[in-house]
Every structure is written in structure tokens, then in C-alpha cells.
Scaffold this motif. Structure first.
Motif, mmCIF file in Angstrom:
data_model
loop_
_atom_site.group_PDB
_atom_site.id
_atom_site.type_symbol
_atom_site.label_atom_id
_atom_site.label_comp_id
_atom_site.label_asym_id
_atom_site.label_seq_id
_atom_site.Cartn_x
_atom_site.Cartn_y
_atom_site.Cartn_z
ATOM 1 N N MET A 100 0.816 -1.213 0.000
ATOM 2 C CA MET A 100 0.000 0.000 0.000
ATOM 3 C C MET A 100 0.850 1.264 0.000
ATOM 4 N N LEU A 101 2.149 1.120 -0.232
ATOM 5 C CA LEU A 101 3.067 2.256 -0.150
ATOM 6 C C LEU A 101 2.708 3.387 -1.097
ATOM 7 N N ASP A 102 2.172 3.067 -2.255
ATOM 8 C CA ASP A 102 1.854 4.102 -3.243
ATOM 9 C C ASP A 102 0.477 4.722 -3.034
ATOM 10 N N GLU A 103 -0.316 4.159 -2.140
ATOM 11 C CA GLU A 103 -1.639 4.725 -1.841
ATOM 12 C C GLU A 103 -1.459 6.017 -1.052
ATOM 13 N N PRO A 104 -2.353 6.994 -1.206
ATOM 14 C CA PRO A 104 -2.242 8.216 -0.395
ATOM 15 C C PRO A 104 -2.493 7.920 1.091
ATOM 16 N N LEU A 105 -1.879 8.718 1.927
ATOM 17 C CA LEU A 105 -2.017 8.548 3.372
ATOM 18 C C LEU A 105 -3.480 8.466 3.798
ATOM 19 N N GLN A 106 -4.348 9.287 3.259
ATOM 20 C CA GLN A 106 -5.749 9.264 3.686
ATOM 21 C C GLN A 106 -6.390 7.905 3.408
ATOM 22 N N GLU A 107 -6.018 7.224 2.322
ATOM 23 C CA GLU A 107 -6.546 5.883 2.036
ATOM 24 C C GLU A 107 -5.923 4.844 2.970
ATOM 25 N N ARG A 108 -4.632 4.962 3.211
ATOM 26 C CA ARG A 108 -3.975 4.022 4.131
ATOM 27 C C ARG A 108 -4.567 4.160 5.530
ATOM 28 N N ARG A 109 -4.850 5.377 5.946
ATOM 29 C CA ARG A 109 -5.457 5.590 7.267
ATOM 30 C C ARG A 109 -6.865 4.998 7.315
ATOM 31 N N GLY A 123 -9.542 -3.294 26.332
ATOM 32 C CA GLY A 123 -8.881 -4.510 26.786
ATOM 33 C C GLY A 123 -7.965 -5.154 25.761
ATOM 34 N N GLY A 124 -7.815 -4.550 24.584
ATOM 35 C CA GLY A 124 -6.946 -5.094 23.549
ATOM 36 C C GLY A 124 -5.509 -4.626 23.695
ATOM 37 N N GLY A 125 -4.680 -4.987 22.737
ATOM 38 C CA GLY A 125 -3.264 -4.664 22.797
ATOM 39 C C GLY A 125 -2.812 -3.592 21.835
ATOM 40 N N PHE A 126 -3.775 -2.812 21.277
ATOM 41 C CA PHE A 126 -3.440 -1.848 20.241
ATOM 42 C C PHE A 126 -4.065 -0.486 20.522
ATOM 43 N N ALA A 127 -3.521 0.505 19.834
ATOM 44 C CA ALA A 127 -4.101 1.848 19.794
ATOM 45 C C ALA A 127 -3.831 2.394 18.406
ATOM 46 N N LEU A 128 -4.621 3.340 17.996
ATOM 47 C CA LEU A 128 -4.379 4.058 16.742
ATOM 48 C C LEU A 128 -3.765 5.403 17.080
ATOM 49 N N SER A 129 -2.823 5.831 16.255
ATOM 50 C CA SER A 129 -2.233 7.148 16.486
ATOM 51 C C SER A 129 -3.323 8.203 16.412
ATOM 52 N N HIS A 130 -3.146 9.230 17.205
ATOM 53 C CA HIS A 130 -4.088 10.346 17.215
ATOM 54 C C HIS A 130 -3.942 11.106 15.912
ATOM 55 N N LEU A 131 -5.064 11.421 15.277
ATOM 56 C CA LEU A 131 -5.041 12.090 13.992
ATOM 57 C C LEU A 131 -5.814 13.392 14.087
ATOM 58 N N VAL A 132 -5.212 14.466 13.588
ATOM 59 C CA VAL A 132 -5.865 15.764 13.578
ATOM 60 C C VAL A 132 -5.413 16.513 12.333
ATOM 61 N N SER A 133 -6.290 17.296 11.772
ATOM 62 C CA SER A 133 -5.929 18.144 10.638
ATOM 63 C C SER A 133 -5.633 19.546 11.150
ATOM 64 N N ALA A 134 -4.618 20.141 10.562
ATOM 65 C CA ALA A 134 -4.248 21.511 10.933
ATOM 66 C C ALA A 134 -4.058 22.313 9.648
ATOM 67 N N ASN A 135 -4.774 23.447 9.556
ATOM 68 C CA ASN A 135 -4.671 24.258 8.339
ATOM 69 C C ASN A 135 -4.095 25.651 8.607
ATOM 70 N N SER A 136 -3.458 25.807 9.782
ATOM 71 C CA SER A 136 -2.825 27.086 10.096
ATOM 72 C C SER A 136 -1.728 26.854 11.133
ATOM 73 N N THR A 137 -0.887 27.847 11.297
ATOM 74 C CA THR A 137 0.168 27.763 12.305
ATOM 75 C C THR A 137 -0.423 27.627 13.699
ATOM 76 N N ASP A 138 -1.496 28.372 13.984
ATOM 77 C CA ASP A 138 -2.137 28.289 15.297
ATOM 78 C C ASP A 138 -2.703 26.899 15.544
ATOM 79 N N ALA A 139 -3.323 26.305 14.524
ATOM 80 C CA ALA A 139 -3.875 24.951 14.671
ATOM 81 C C ALA A 139 -2.755 23.941 14.907
ATOM 82 N N LEU A 140 -1.630 24.128 14.249
ATOM 83 C CA LEU A 140 -0.482 23.250 14.443
ATOM 84 C C LEU A 140 0.086 23.397 15.854
#
Length: 173
Positions: A100-109, A123-140
Motif C-alpha cells: 500500500m506504499l503508493d496509496e495516499p495517506l488518507q486511504e492508508r489511514r 482490553g486489547g493490545g493496540f491503539a491508533l495514532s491520534h489524527l488531527v488536521s491543521a490548516n494554520s500555524t495556530d492549529a499546528l
């Protein structure tokens, strides 16, 4: 600790950033992954995690380099696998794993979220990374502050249309 999780049937391996097999040091993650119904490769990290809280890195350091951690260390510093990305995926059985390396990140996610990882909060052994969109310096800046409050060391900032690029950061990051 950055790690890739490779699963093919009942065989599960964890590889460090420098491609060393570190599976024996994290038996709880290997066991949790063995039960998953699909085959594939995930990119992520191992985090010390207990009672809904990420443990400080210094706590996880007692697990580093151990081939077979004792029961007391496993109990003292439990670990979860936090998945960032899916690099290859297949339905399991005799079916091939599709890169899936050539797929865009949004599809892989989207695919990562759909594979049904048993999450630590349930109770499982996994977590998903936290995902957030930022469209400005303040949001970042706000995303960075929130990451630090969660005990993350920082952020990975990526273009949602970018393919997976192994190795050093590039323009997609």
C-alpha cells in the motif's frame, strides 16, 4: 519505540527502526497480533501503557534490549502497539499481502481504521495514532500542545495525499 509489525498467518514479528527482530521482548503485542484475522505490515510504535495512561519513556527503558522480560517487568511496564500506518494488507490465509506504499495517506489511514484492531481502552493490545488536521500555524501549535499533554514527544506532520516514503523525511512530511 518505533517498530514495524509484520503478520503472516500465526507468525508475528516486530522489527526495530534498524530492522532488528525485537519480537521476544514484547510477547503481549505478538500474542495480540497473532489473533488478528488478516495478514499485513503496520508501521507504529511500542508504548508503555497502563490503566488508560501512556507511561513515561523512562519506564519503558527497563524493557529495552531484553530478550525475555520477566513476569514482574511485564506487569510493571505493560506495552501496547500504536499503529500509525498500514504498509501492506491482505485478507489472510493463502491470499497475498498487497503493498500500500503508493496509496495516499488518507486511504492508508482509512484502511488502518477498518482492520479492527482490538484497542487497549477496550482490553486489547493496540491503539491508533491520534489524527488531527491543521490548516494554520495556530492549529499546528494547538495540536503540538495537545500532543505534549498526552505525553507524546511531538508530532508527525504529513500531507494526506502523500504516498508512504521509507527512510528519511521528505516533502510529504
Amino acid at each position: 519505540i518505533r517498530a514495524q509489525l509484520h503478520k503472516h498467518g500465526d507468525t508475528v514479528r516486530l522489527y526495530s527502526r534498524d530492522l532488528h527482530d525485537i519480537s521476544s521482548g514484547y510477547p503481549e503485542v505478538v500474542s495480540a497480533a497473532r489473533a488478528l484475522p488478516w495478514d499485513g505490515i503496520l508501521d507504529g510504535e511500542l508504548l508503555g501503557y497502563r490503566d488508560g495512561t501512556v507511561l513515561p519513556f523512562v519506564a519503558l527503558q527497563v524493557r529495552l534490549g531484553r530478550k525475555a522480560p520477566s513476569e514482574s517487568i511485564l506487569a510493571e511496564v505493560p506495552v501496547v502497539y500504536v499503529a500509525f500506518d498500514v504498509l501492506g494488507l491482505g485478507p489472510g490465509g493463502a491470499e497475498p499481502v498487497r503493498p500500500m506504499l503508493d496509496e495516499p495517506l488518507q486511504e492508508r489511514r482509512r484502511r488502518l481504521e477498518a482492520i479492527g484492531l482490538p484497542l487497549a481502552d477496550a482490553g486489547g493490545g493496540f491503539a491508533l495514532s491520534h489524527l488531527v488536521s491543521a490548516n494554520s500555524t495556530d492549529a499546528l501549535e494547538a495540536a503540538f500542545s495537545a500532543a505534549r499533554a498526552r505525553r507524546n514527544e511531538g508530532l508527525m506532520v504529513k500531507d494526506p495525499t502523500s504516498p508512504y516514503s521509507p527512510g528519511r523525511r521528505g516533502y510529504g512530511w
